[in-house]
Design a protein around this motif. Structure first.
Motif, PDB file in Angstrom:
ATOM      1  N   ASP A 118     -10.300  -8.789   3.511  1.00  0.00           N
ATOM      2  CA  ASP A 118      -9.679  -9.456   4.154  1.00  0.00           C
ATOM      3  C   ASP A 118      -8.067  -9.499   3.936  1.00  0.00           C
ATOM      4  N   ARG A 119      -7.462  -8.424   3.775  1.00  0.00           N
ATOM      5  CA  ARG A 119      -5.878  -8.138   3.775  1.00  0.00           C
ATOM      6  C   ARG A 119      -5.510  -8.880   2.392  1.00  0.00           C
ATOM      7  N   LYS A 120      -6.284  -9.537   1.653  1.00  0.00           N
ATOM      8  CA  LYS A 120      -6.081 -10.044   0.062  1.00  0.00           C
ATOM      9  C   LYS A 120      -6.508  -9.048  -0.937  1.00  0.00           C
TER      10      LYS A 120
ATOM     11  N   ASN B 134     -11.168 -16.940  -7.323  1.00  0.00           N
ATOM     12  CA  ASN B 134     -10.822 -16.958  -8.786  1.00  0.00           C
ATOM     13  C   ASN B 134     -10.018 -15.392  -9.292  1.00  0.00           C
ATOM     14  N   PHE B 135     -10.156 -14.626  -8.564  1.00  0.00           N
ATOM     15  CA  PHE B 135      -9.827 -13.260  -8.758  1.00  0.00           C
ATOM     16  C   PHE B 135      -8.509 -12.964  -8.040  1.00  0.00           C
ATOM     17  N   TYR B 136      -8.112 -13.990  -7.237  1.00  0.00           N
ATOM     18  CA  TYR B 136      -6.954 -13.558  -6.207  1.00  0.00           C
ATOM     19  C   TYR B 136      -5.676 -13.107  -6.892  1.00  0.00           C
ATOM     20  N   VAL B 137      -5.032 -11.838  -6.451  1.00  0.00           N
ATOM     21  CA  VAL B 137      -3.824 -11.185  -7.043  1.00  0.00           C
ATOM     22  C   VAL B 137      -2.687 -11.677  -5.909  1.00  0.00           C
ATOM     23  N   GLY B 138      -2.809 -11.110  -4.793  1.00  0.00           N
ATOM     24  CA  GLY B 138      -1.858 -11.507  -3.841  1.00  0.00           C
ATOM     25  C   GLY B 138      -2.012 -10.865  -2.244  1.00  0.00           C
ATOM     26  N   ASP B 139      -1.303 -11.148  -1.399  1.00  0.00           N
ATOM     27  CA  ASP B 139      -1.607 -10.442  -0.239  1.00  0.00           C
ATOM     28  C   ASP B 139      -1.103  -9.107   0.338  1.00  0.00           C
TER      29      ASP B 139
ATOM     30  N   ASP C 167     -11.000  -1.193   0.901  1.00  0.00           N
ATOM     31  CA  ASP C 167     -11.135  -2.250   1.502  1.00  0.00           C
ATOM     32  C   ASP C 167     -12.771  -2.543   1.700  1.00  0.00           C
ATOM     33  N   ALA C 168     -13.086  -3.688   0.997  1.00  0.00           N
ATOM     34  CA  ALA C 168     -14.360  -3.794   1.172  1.00  0.00           C
ATOM     35  C   ALA C 168     -14.667  -5.258   1.797  1.00  0.00           C
ATOM     36  N   SER C 169     -13.897  -5.409   2.851  1.00  0.00           N
ATOM     37  CA  SER C 169     -13.984  -6.692   3.635  1.00  0.00           C
ATOM     38  C   SER C 169     -15.451  -6.965   4.356  1.00  0.00           C
ATOM     39  N   ASP C 170     -15.841  -5.992   4.838  1.00  0.00           N
ATOM     40  CA  ASP C 170     -17.022  -5.922   5.735  1.00  0.00           C
ATOM     41  C   ASP C 170     -18.432  -5.888   4.753  1.00  0.00           C
TER      42      ASP C 170
ATOM     43  N   MET D  65       0.641  -1.236  -0.037  1.00  0.00           N
ATOM     44  CA  MET D  65       0.178   0.016   0.007  1.00  0.00           C
ATOM     45  C   MET D  65       0.972   1.234   0.011  1.00  0.00           C
ATOM     46  N   GLN D  66       2.142   1.074   0.394  1.00  0.00           N
ATOM     47  CA  GLN D  66       2.958   2.260   0.293  1.00  0.00           C
ATOM     48  C   GLN D  66       3.411   2.402  -1.176  1.00  0.00           C
ATOM     49  N   THR D  67       3.606   1.147  -1.777  1.00  0.00           N
ATOM     50  CA  THR D  67       4.100   1.576  -3.400  1.00  0.00           C
ATOM     51  C   THR D  67       2.894   1.943  -4.274  1.00  0.00           C
ATOM     52  N   PHE D  68       1.717   1.072  -3.737  1.00  0.00           N
ATOM     53  CA  PHE D  68       0.456   1.323  -4.757  1.00  0.00           C
ATOM     54  C   PHE D  68      -0.575   2.407  -3.962  1.00  0.00           C
ATOM     55  N   THR D  69      -0.816   3.696  -4.403  1.00  0.00           N
ATOM     56  CA  THR D  69      -1.825   4.571  -3.900  1.00  0.00           C
ATOM     57  C   THR D  69      -3.189   4.135  -4.022  1.00  0.00           C
TER      58      THR D  69
END
Length: 431
Positions: free
Chosen positions: A18-20, A64-69, A45-48, A1-5
């Motif tokens: 959920d941090r993913k 199926n749309f996972y990129v990373g943590d 962050d759309a967790s809730d 999140m420091q690299t990508f605004t």
């Protein structure tokens, strides 16, 4: 999140749950069953929001749309109210509050069919008289309203998590029995639940040029020159909207019916669209058949006016006080705010005090704060957990607004009047 605004994450079409990190933009534009609301959450962050609106099985699709943590060093920015609300939600789930009550919903089905039978009997037995037409039309309008509320419960998965049961229930109580498309409704209502009272995102406060629910909607006045402004219909409607509000509601259901037909026959992209559209047509055929039982055209016109118009009024009595007159944010204000999902629901919602009959009439949506915090929880549970929700808000200093039915209606009209006064000032400034 420091690299990508946040802006860069949004551009990439990423969402955090959920941090993913998930790449969901393409899915949100084409295949998401809940409509296009995914696009509004890109970069957030759309967790809730995701947990509140989806059953457990949806996480399999999400994978199926996972990129990373997110990096482990990233600290959570969750506020204390959000953490406690999550804990309460999990506790309620373990206690069985998310389990449906078959007897409760069976009773609702019996009551609704009794309303329909009464309306049909009234038309056949007393349809030749004005009192008979008024009684039958009003009863049918109440049935339409209750059908909408039951369809609402099916679409929220309050009654079942089985996809077939959800589809069948929403089809029967939506398209077939009240003439409203669940496809149109789900897209509209999902956006409302995920971002209530966010101007530009929440379709429930987008009623221009007929009604303006916030000063934000008055941007229409700044987009036209003085000569055009003097001819703008919206100018007249906004300035006098307090007096036009209830008359407009008589036409509201016709607008919803039009949007439903548009959704199924013009915009539909589902292989089930023909089935849903057929149910809509069958609804109108049955309604026309019932209307023809009435012997004279003036009485038929009166019946249609009451049945269609009053159903809009009955629904508005429930929906309008739930959010209108509460906090409204622009997209920019929401994007930069510290509000979590749960706090946004509380700050933009209003509870209406009532008894058992009031709960039934409103589909328990008079307990709107609880419903918005836990939208998949069966409505039969709201009253028992409302004290816990209020206590949680009091603990964290979050304003929990609760008032009576008539006071709630007054607050809605008061809000309309405030916006009308702002419109008058803008008009005066243009002259």
């Amino acid at each position: 999140m420091q690299t990508f605004t946040k802006e860069r994450v949004r551009e990439l079409g990423y969402m955090i749950i959920d941090r993913k990190v998930y790449s969901v933009k393409e899915f949100g534009l084409s295949g998401h069953p809940g409509g296009t609301l995914l696009i509004d959450h890109l970069g957030h962050d759309a967790s809730d929001t995701f947990e509140a609106m989806h059953p457990e099985s949806a996480y399999e699709t999400l994978a199926n749309f996972y990129v990373g943590d997110l990096e482990a060093s990233e600290k959570s920015e969750d506020d204390p109210f959000t953490l406690d609300a999550r804990a309460l939600n999990e506790s309620l789930r373990k206690q069985g509050f998310y389990d449906s009550d078959p007897l409760y919903y069976a009773t609702l089905h019996v009551i609704n069919f009794a309303l329909l039978a009464t309306a049909i009997y009234g038309v056949h037995r007393f349809g030749h008289t004005i009192p008979g037409v008024l009684f039958s039309g009003t009863t049918l309008a109440l049935f339409f309203q209750q059908a909408a509320l039951l369809s609402h419960d099916f679409c929220h998965k309050q009654i079942s998590n089985n996809h077939f049961v959800i589809y069948a229930g929403a089809l029967v109580w939506g398209e077939l029995l009240q003439g409203l498309s669940k496809r149109w409704w789900v897209d509209k209502h999902s956006r409302h639940h995920s971002m209530p009272n966010i101007y530009g995102n929440d379709p429930d406060i987008e009623s221009r040029p007929v009604i303006a629910w916030s000063e934000h909607a008055l941007e229409l006045f700044t987009d036209v020159d003085e000569a055009e402004l003097t001819k703008t219909l919206a100018k007249v409607l906004y300035v006098h909207q307090v007096f036009l509000y209830f008359p407009v509601l008589f036409a509201a259901r016709l607008q919803w019916n039009y949007e439903s037909l548009l959704a199924e026959f013009v915009k539909a992209d589902s292989h089930l669209a023909w089935f849903d559209g057929g149910a809509l047509l069958l609804h109108w055929y049955a309604f026309a058949t019932l209307t023809r039982v009435i012997p004279s055209w003036p009485l038929r016109a009166l019946f249609v006016f009451v049945a269609i118009g009053m159903s809009g009024q009955f629904l508005a009595m429930v929906f309008a006080p739930n959010h209108n007159g509460r906090t409204v944010l622009t997209k920019e204000e929401w994007d930069t705010s510290k509000f979590g999902f749960f706090e946004l629901q509380v700050r933009t919602s209003r509870d209406i005090c009532s008894g058992v009959v009031g709960d039934w009439f409103s589909g328990a949506l008079n307990q709107q704060v609880t419903h918005h915090m836990f939208p998949r929880m069966p409505r039969s549970r709201y009253r028992s957990i409302q004290p816990q929700v209020k206590a949680l808000c009091e603990k964290h200093g979050i304003p929990y607004h609760q008032t009576g039915f008539f006071r709630g209606q007054y607050e809605v009209l008061s809000r309309l009047n405030d916006v009308a006064n702002a419109a008058r000032k803008l008009r005066a400034g243009k002259q």
